[in-house]
Design an enzyme around this catalytic site. Structure first.
Site, PDB file in Angstrom:
ATOM      1  CG  ASP A  54      15.601  23.833 -56.997  1.00 63.63           C
ATOM      2  OD1 ASP A  54      15.762  22.713 -57.285  1.00 63.63           O
ATOM      3  OD2 ASP A  54      16.377  24.977 -57.289  1.00 63.63           O
ATOM      4  CG  ASP A 112      21.749  22.453 -56.555  1.00 59.42           C
ATOM      5  OD1 ASP A 112      22.973  22.922 -56.020  1.00 59.42           O
ATOM      6  OD2 ASP A 112      21.331  21.587 -56.450  1.00 59.42           O
TER       7      ASP A 112
END
Ligand code: 5GP
Ligand code: MG
Length: 476
Positions: free
Chosen positions: A29, A31
């Site tokens: 992922d 952020d």
């Protein structure tokens, strides 16, 4: 380069044994996983954009301010009562606020006398990520306003939570917030030069690397360039990854069959995809089956690393049986604080041990008294009066002990956060967050560069764990 060391929260913590060497692919992922934001700055900005929107509704929020330490990840918003709650692993609330006011012990008990805090209950909303902190702050402040009859257009706390969710969502998608981040990434991003090396190690060790982010292409490109390119020589961030998926729409990415498009230009031009996904390309949307097909591996061949407890970790584990890693940056500070509290914690445990022994003694005396008075059971060697004297003396000693215990327990209870204490604990027990982490995250860590320590070839073994019936050390 900083070498991760023990006691600093820079290890990989293992719930379920994980052989890194056997993994064929690792997905990341972006952020708060590959890129860590300064929470106070990012969330203050999000808070400000939400404020603009609330002011347009005519709500009296001009003077309100974001309080970065007021809430933590892992709490639950109770949309029925207007509370924010920290529950233990069984779902019993242990601390709560109503609006911004901390609930007292009796209030908490009566509010939840018949109500467990369940993640599956739509009444409750779990704060899954650091992106949730400004929303929690808004919710608490707006509950105060609603109680004072200052909010038009909402009838109750549930209405309020829906409307707030809508406004926070809009603030994230409208573009101005992200444009401000992209214009001044140095204000918002906390760089970690070691992350690029950790990924390069994995790539060179033969793992296929993926980026699967909910952020859109333009934002992803700008942020990854800022956070990675200065720390890579002879390559750009894109070359680290075999597949890049933007706008992934997790959790639906893991559960549904969204359409996929290829991103064919730096400006984000899209093309319909007719063939299987190809390595080395950038895609928008799609779903997990397409990715597994493109990679040629599936299930426990793949590790996914993310910060969102539900969208990244729970669904990828529960639905796809991927191996999972959760990033909890707050742990770093917490582990350091816990370490510095070691001596106080030991003293507290010793005092609690003493208290428990005295309570047991007191219970024995009481039972003897009951048997004498009831005229049943074995004959006691002491008289009724002697028993009463002994019980009174014990009560005094217990009171004295409580005076010693109280400040220590209070100090331990405010480690990491003055309102909510530690992320993974409620008192001596595990918190609801800890339970979720244990269940769905095979491993967890404060940041991705903690992978440097064990190397891509490590066999991460879970600890034996403890059970209530394990013999105590020192027991005969
Ligand atoms: P990821 O963590 O998957 O890399 O990306 C998270 C993305 O979700 C970021 O672009 C962030 O701005 C966005 N995001 C975080 N919270 C919300 C929200 O409440 N609503 C919407 N629409 N986006 C959000
Ligand atoms: Mg994330």
């Amino acid at each position: 380069m900083t070498e991760p060391t023990d006691g600093t929260g820079r290890r990989i913590y293992t719930n379920r044994t994980l052989n890194l060497r056997a993994l064929r692919a690792i997905g990341y992922d972006m952020d708060y996983t590959l890129i860590h934001y300064r929470v106070k700055e990012w969330e203050s900005l999000a808070y400000r954009y939400v404020k603009e929107r609330l002011l347009k509704r005519g709500w009296p929020v001009e003077s309100m301010e974001f309080e970065p330490d007021r809430f933590i990840r892992g709490l639950m918003i109770d949309t029925e009562l207007g509370n924010i709650v920290k529950a233990n692993r069984f779902g019993y609330p242990k601390r709560a606020t109503h609006g911004t006011r901390v609930l007292g012990f009796d209030e908490l008990r009566s509010a939840y006398a018949r109500q467990m805090v369940e993640l599956s209950d739509p009444r409750f909303r779990f704060l899954n990520t650091l992106f949730s902190l400004s929303e929690a702050c808004w919710f608490s402040q707006l509950v105060d306003c609603l109680d004072e009859g200052q909010l038009s257009g909402v009838r109750d706390y549930r209405d309020l939570s829906h409307l707030l969710r809508f406004e926070v969502d809009e603030a994230h998608v409208e573009g101005r917030l992200k444009a401000e981040i992209v214009a001044h990434p140095e204000k918002f991003v906390e760089l970690d030069p070691d992350t690029a090396l950790a990924l390069l190690d994995q790539k060179r060790a033969g793992k296929k690397l993926m980026l699967i982010t909910n952020s859109e292409w333009s934002y992803t490109q700008a942020m990854m360039q800022y956070a990675f390119d200065p720390f890579l020589t002879g390559m750009t961030w894109q070359a680290l990854f075999d597949l890049i998926i933007v706008d992934a729409q997790k959790p639906a990415f893991f559960t549904a069959t969204n359409p996929i498009y290829e991103v064919v230009s730096a400006e984000g031009l899209l093309r319909t995809v007719r063939r299987p996904v190809e390595l080395g390309k950038v895609y928008q949307g799609g779903h997990v089956a397409l990715i597994e097909e493109g990679l040629g591996c599936s299930g426990d061949d793949i590790l996914y690393v993310g910060d969102h407890l539900f969208g990244d970790v729970q669904v990828s584990k529960r639905i796809q049986r991927w191996r999972t890693a959760l990033v909890l940056r707050e742990l770093e500070h917490e582990v350091e604080e816990v370490s510095s509290f070691y001596d106080a914690q030991k003293t507290l445990e010793a005092l609690m041990g003493e208290k428990e022994a005295m309570e047991q003694q007191s219970a024995q005396l009481r039972l003897k008294l009951q048997r004498i008075q009831g005229g049943y059971g074995p004959r006691a060697s002491q008289s009724e009066e002697e028993l009463r004297d002994e019980m009174a003396a014990l009560r005094d000693r217990l009171q004295h002990l409580d005076v010693q215990i109280a400040p220590l327990a209070k100090a331990v209870g405010t480690i990491s956060n003055p309102y909510w204490g530690q992320l993974m604990r409620t008192g001596n027990d595990k918190s609801q967050l800890a339970r979720q982490v244990e269940r769905y995250a095979d491993v967890y860590m404060s940041r991705v560069s903690n992978f440097l320590g064990p190397t891509p070839f490590a066999y991460l073994r879970s600890s034996r764990g403890s059970l209530p019936h394990d013999p105590l050390i020192g027991d005969p």
